[in-house]
Scaffold this motif. Structure first.
Motif, mmCIF file in Angstrom:
data_model
loop_
_atom_site.group_PDB
_atom_site.id
_atom_site.type_symbol
_atom_site.label_atom_id
_atom_site.label_comp_id
_atom_site.label_asym_id
_atom_site.label_seq_id
_atom_site.Cartn_x
_atom_site.Cartn_y
_atom_site.Cartn_z
ATOM 1 N N ASN A 1 12.714 -5.917 3.624
ATOM 2 C CA ASN A 1 12.334 -5.821 2.200
ATOM 3 C C ASN A 1 10.904 -5.299 2.126
ATOM 4 N N ARG A 2 10.737 -4.014 1.852
ATOM 5 C CA ARG A 2 9.399 -3.415 1.886
ATOM 6 C C ARG A 2 8.491 -3.939 0.781
ATOM 7 N N LYS A 3 9.061 -4.611 -0.221
ATOM 8 C CA LYS A 3 8.263 -5.178 -1.298
ATOM 9 C C LYS A 3 7.969 -6.667 -1.086
ATOM 10 N N LEU A 4 8.366 -7.186 0.052
ATOM 11 C CA LEU A 4 8.173 -8.607 0.340
ATOM 12 C C LEU A 4 6.676 -8.942 0.376
ATOM 13 N N PHE A 5 6.296 -10.037 -0.276
ATOM 14 C CA PHE A 5 4.910 -10.503 -0.254
ATOM 15 C C PHE A 5 4.732 -11.413 0.952
ATOM 16 N N ILE A 6 3.875 -10.998 1.884
ATOM 17 C CA ILE A 6 3.593 -11.782 3.086
ATOM 18 C C ILE A 6 2.096 -12.087 3.086
ATOM 19 N N ASN A 7 1.748 -13.305 2.766
ATOM 20 C CA ASN A 7 0.333 -13.671 2.629
ATOM 21 C C ASN A 7 -0.248 -14.093 3.977
ATOM 22 N N LEU B 1 0.235 -6.378 14.049
ATOM 23 C CA LEU B 1 0.657 -5.809 12.769
ATOM 24 C C LEU B 1 2.180 -5.838 12.655
ATOM 25 N N GLU B 2 2.847 -5.474 13.743
ATOM 26 C CA GLU B 2 4.315 -5.471 13.759
ATOM 27 C C GLU B 2 4.870 -6.885 13.599
ATOM 28 N N SER B 3 4.341 -7.835 14.361
ATOM 29 C CA SER B 3 4.895 -9.189 14.314
ATOM 30 C C SER B 3 4.580 -9.896 12.996
ATOM 31 N N THR B 4 3.411 -9.632 12.428
ATOM 32 C CA THR B 4 3.009 -10.300 11.189
ATOM 33 C C THR B 4 3.823 -9.808 10.004
ATOM 34 N N TYR B 5 4.122 -8.508 9.986
ATOM 35 C CA TYR B 5 4.758 -7.922 8.805
ATOM 36 C C TYR B 5 6.161 -7.396 9.082
ATOM 37 N N ARG B 6 6.820 -7.946 10.103
ATOM 38 C CA ARG B 6 8.167 -7.460 10.418
ATOM 39 C C ARG B 6 9.138 -7.697 9.268
ATOM 40 N N GLY B 7 8.845 -8.655 8.395
ATOM 41 C CA GLY B 7 9.714 -8.909 7.249
ATOM 42 C C GLY B 7 9.835 -7.718 6.315
ATOM 43 N N LEU B 8 8.879 -6.806 6.385
ATOM 44 C CA LEU B 8 8.946 -5.610 5.544
ATOM 45 C C LEU B 8 10.093 -4.698 5.958
ATOM 46 N N ARG B 9 10.604 -4.852 7.175
ATOM 47 C CA ARG B 9 11.724 -4.029 7.621
ATOM 48 C C ARG B 9 12.971 -4.303 6.774
ATOM 49 N N ILE C 1 2.483 0.583 8.360
ATOM 50 C CA ILE C 1 3.060 -0.245 7.296
ATOM 51 C C ILE C 1 4.189 0.506 6.592
ATOM 52 N N ARG C 2 4.019 1.798 6.375
ATOM 53 C CA ARG C 2 5.096 2.587 5.759
ATOM 54 C C ARG C 2 6.329 2.612 6.658
ATOM 55 N N ASP C 3 6.096 2.741 7.955
ATOM 56 C CA ASP C 3 7.226 2.744 8.896
ATOM 57 C C ASP C 3 7.978 1.411 8.859
#
Length: 665
Positions: free
Chosen positions: A591-597, A581-589, A653-655
């Motif tokens: 930009n929390r609104k980033l779309f990661i498909n 979860l961390e590695s897949t969505y690290r881009g949210l750190r 995800i919020r973190d």
């Protein structure tokens, strides 16, 4: 509370008891014979009798409908299902309705069909007491009705998880509703696209209309069309099937979605037999799954669910939002659930939620105003202190909200009753020492047993975090002590449960429960005289004479642990692999609104249901239905925003979105 609709269907009653919608100047069903029209148009043209007769054991069939109206189509389908489908099969009927009928109008309309009385009486008895916008799940044995209140295309869109294998569920469509000429706003390209997106390949449809915009919309969405003679004076009608799939668009980051396609399991292990474990075990068992249930104590509900009396209540909110919406729908579902599953253990004599502070008085005034948007609703109403006193049978100095169909339960007995099912095998005094995945199943090991199961559900409240895959869940222990006293002459006058700063139940078997303390992060469970005194002080602010009588007694009671989440909503869903979860969505750190498909890896077949806090008996029945939908790929019993609001990965995800680590840094 969810966004008010502000109005229900405005009915004009024509000769012979025929209902007509004033908003659309159109009838709800054929004046010749509405029931025969339903049977011909929707049941016959979808070939339901033949398809249902050939269903496999434990299979599920899903119907989608536009325009619930009087519920006639649902009732006719239910009748045919009872006549033709295997006893182990399950029918899901999903219907959307923008302007629902009030209960009195529904009852009046359906009395036109006495041959359906055995079915429509159950619908009337279980019809939502407050027809708020959103998803209402009604259960009738092996038939589930998912009634979605809202505009058709938006309502159907609220059921999308945005994963093909979980969204393409519908086997047959009833395209009903008012005629396109009368209600063109419903028959839109968006509606047809959503019908296709929720359909299996080959899903059939039938509709009474042959309007050009309907034909074009269905054809563009991928449906193959055919014409049949219409019913009565209608010359033609449409039917057909979905022959072309368009890829469903993914528009939001799919952090909530496990990668694996739902596969129907045959075996499950549930760890914990409190109300969470009892409701999910029962839900899975009713679907034909063999459940092994493990409980560390000597009996069901021996932990936080083991009190003698417990109240059934929810906290209504005047504003839309996850907490208020879930509270509302969970309360209505729970009231129906316990009446159906263990009526002898539910005491639905009413409940008063009293406003003991200025803040609560202001909040309840806003709730009362919001309730006025639903004329005829019977869920709750505001009462003065004089009215509250008359209802309760004791003198009360506070105004409040009166819930006529709420009340109290016998918690431990409820857990035991729910677990009485042929597909549930219980293992008490069994502490799970090892939980390990190997190959295609989980190994569950206690000191005396080794059992394999295709899926595992963790339900052990504060014990959930003791299993390695669940250590990252932000569950917080809360100690609560309930006091129990011998009923006195004064306290025996109490007719219903009261809750405010604390709660008290009516007399039962010569005793009454009151409390409860709230000790965050405390884990000891011994009885404390100091907390008996604290409960007496809380009670004295509400019922001083009764509190004084109780203070002269030697009180008994019980202390146990609850588990709550930081946002006070339950956890219900699959467990991710946290590193993935961390590695897949690290881009949210950044930009929390980033779309990661992309989808992260999830633990195969591992789920959690916990964090129900002090409202476990209110939250558990609906939460179990949410989790069952995750496990079996069934239709959702709540909208997708609430599904995400209950998801176990939501805090991680919020973190990420706040560039914060699990330790708060």
């Amino acid at each position: 509370m969810t966004k008010p609709i502000n109005k229900h269907a405005d009915i004009e009653w024509r000769e012979g008891g025929q209902p007509l919608s004033r908003a659309y100047d159109d009838i709800y069903f054929s004046t010749a014979s509405g029931l025969e029209e339903t049977r011909y148009v929707f049941l016959q043209q979808n070939l339901l009798a033949e398809r249902w007769a050939n269903l496999a054991e434990n299979s599920t069939f899903i119907i989608g409908e536009t325009g619930f109206g009087t519920g006639l189509n649902f009732l006719a389908a239910w009748e045919l299902w009872q006549q033709t489908a295997p006893q182990s099969a399950r029918l899901h009927f999903i219907s959307v309705e923008k302007l629902p009928l009030r209960p009195k109008d529904l009852s009046r309309a359906l009395t036109l069909w006495p041959q359906l009385q055995a079915f429509y009486q159950q619908l009337i008895d279980n019809y939502p007491p407050l027809l708020a916008e959103g998803v209402h799940r009604l259960q009738f044995g092996r038939v589930d009705l998912t009634l979605v209140i809202g505009e058709a295309s938006e309502a159907l869109g609220n059921l999308y998880l945005q994963q093909e294998s979980r969204d393409r569920l519908v086997d047959a469509w009833f395209l009903d509703g008012f005629a396109p000429a009368k209600n063109p706003d419903m028959w839109t390209p968006e509606l047809f696209a959503r019908l296709a997106a929720l359909s299996k390949l080959g899903a059939t449809f039938a509709t009474f209309t042959c309007a050009g915009l309907v034909k074009r919309g269905l054809r563009d969405a991928g449906f193959k069309l055919g014409k049949m003679p219409g019913f009565g004076r209608k010359r033609e009608m449409l039917c057909g099937s979905l022959e072309k799939l368009h890829t469903n668009e993914v528009s939001t980051t799919p952090w909530h979605l496990p990668t694996a396609t739902p596969k129907r399991p045959q075996t499950a292990a549930v760890i914990g037999s409190g109300i969470s474990g009892a409701t999910i075990a029962r839900a899975l068992a009713e679907r034909g799954i063999q459940v092994q249930l493990f409980e560390r104590g000597d009996s069901p509900g021996s932990g936080g669910s083991g009190n003698n009396q417990g109240i059934l209540y929810g906290k209504l909110s005047p504003k839309p939002g996850p907490n208020g919406d879930f509270n509302l729908h969970a309360l209505m579902f729970a009231q129906r659930y316990y009446r159906q599953h263990c009526p002898q253990l539910g005491h639905f004599s009413g409940l008063l939620q009293l406003a003991q502070t200025e803040k609560e008085q202001s909040l309840q005034a806003q709730v009362a105003t919001a309730l006025e948007a639903y004329p005829g609703q019977t869920l709750a109403r505001a009462v003065t202190s004089i009215e509250a006193s008359a209802l309760a049978g004791v003198s009360l100095p506070f105004s409040g909200l009166y819930f006529p169909d709420a009340g109290w339960l016998e918690p431990q007995k409820v857990c035991g009753a729910l677990l009485e099912h042929k597909n549930i095998e219980r293992h008490h005094a069994s502490n799970v020492e090892l939980l390990e995945y190997s190959g295609d199943s989980w190994l569950v090991q206690t000191d005396s047993r080794r059992i394999k199961a295709e899926l595992v559900v963790l339900c052990g409240a504060n014990d959930i975090r003791g299993f390695a895959p669940a250590t990252a869940l932000p569950l917080r222990p809360i100690r609560g002590q309930v006091s129990r006293a011998l009923a006195t002459e004064a306290s025996s006058n109490l007719k219903m449960a009261l809750c405010g700063e604390g709660y008290i139940t009516p007399e039962y078997e010569g005793r009454q429960c009151f409390g409860a303390t709230f000790k965050l992060k405390e884990t000891a469970t011994e009885l404390r005289d100091s907390e008996h005194r604290e409960n007496l002080q809380t009670l004295a602010a509400l019922l001083p004479e009764i509190a004084e009588d109780f203070s002269a007694q030697k009180l008994s009671g019980r202390a146990a642990l609850r588990a709550a989440t930081p946002d006070y909503l339950p956890l219900a869903g699959p467990l991710p692999k946290w590193d993935s979860l961390e590695s897949t969505y690290r881009g949210l750190r950044k930009n929390r609104k980033l779309f990661i498909n992309k989808q992260a890896d999830y633990q195969p077949g591992l789920y959690v249901m916990g964090g129900l806090g002090s409202r476990g008996f209110t939250y558990a029945p609906l939460t179990a239905e949410v989790l069952t939908a995750w496990i079996l790929g069934e239709p959702l019993p709540i909208n997708v925003d609430l599904v995400k609001a209950l998801h176990p990965a939501r805090f991680a995800i919020r973190d990420l979105g706040k560039n914060r680590h699990s330790d708060g840094t």
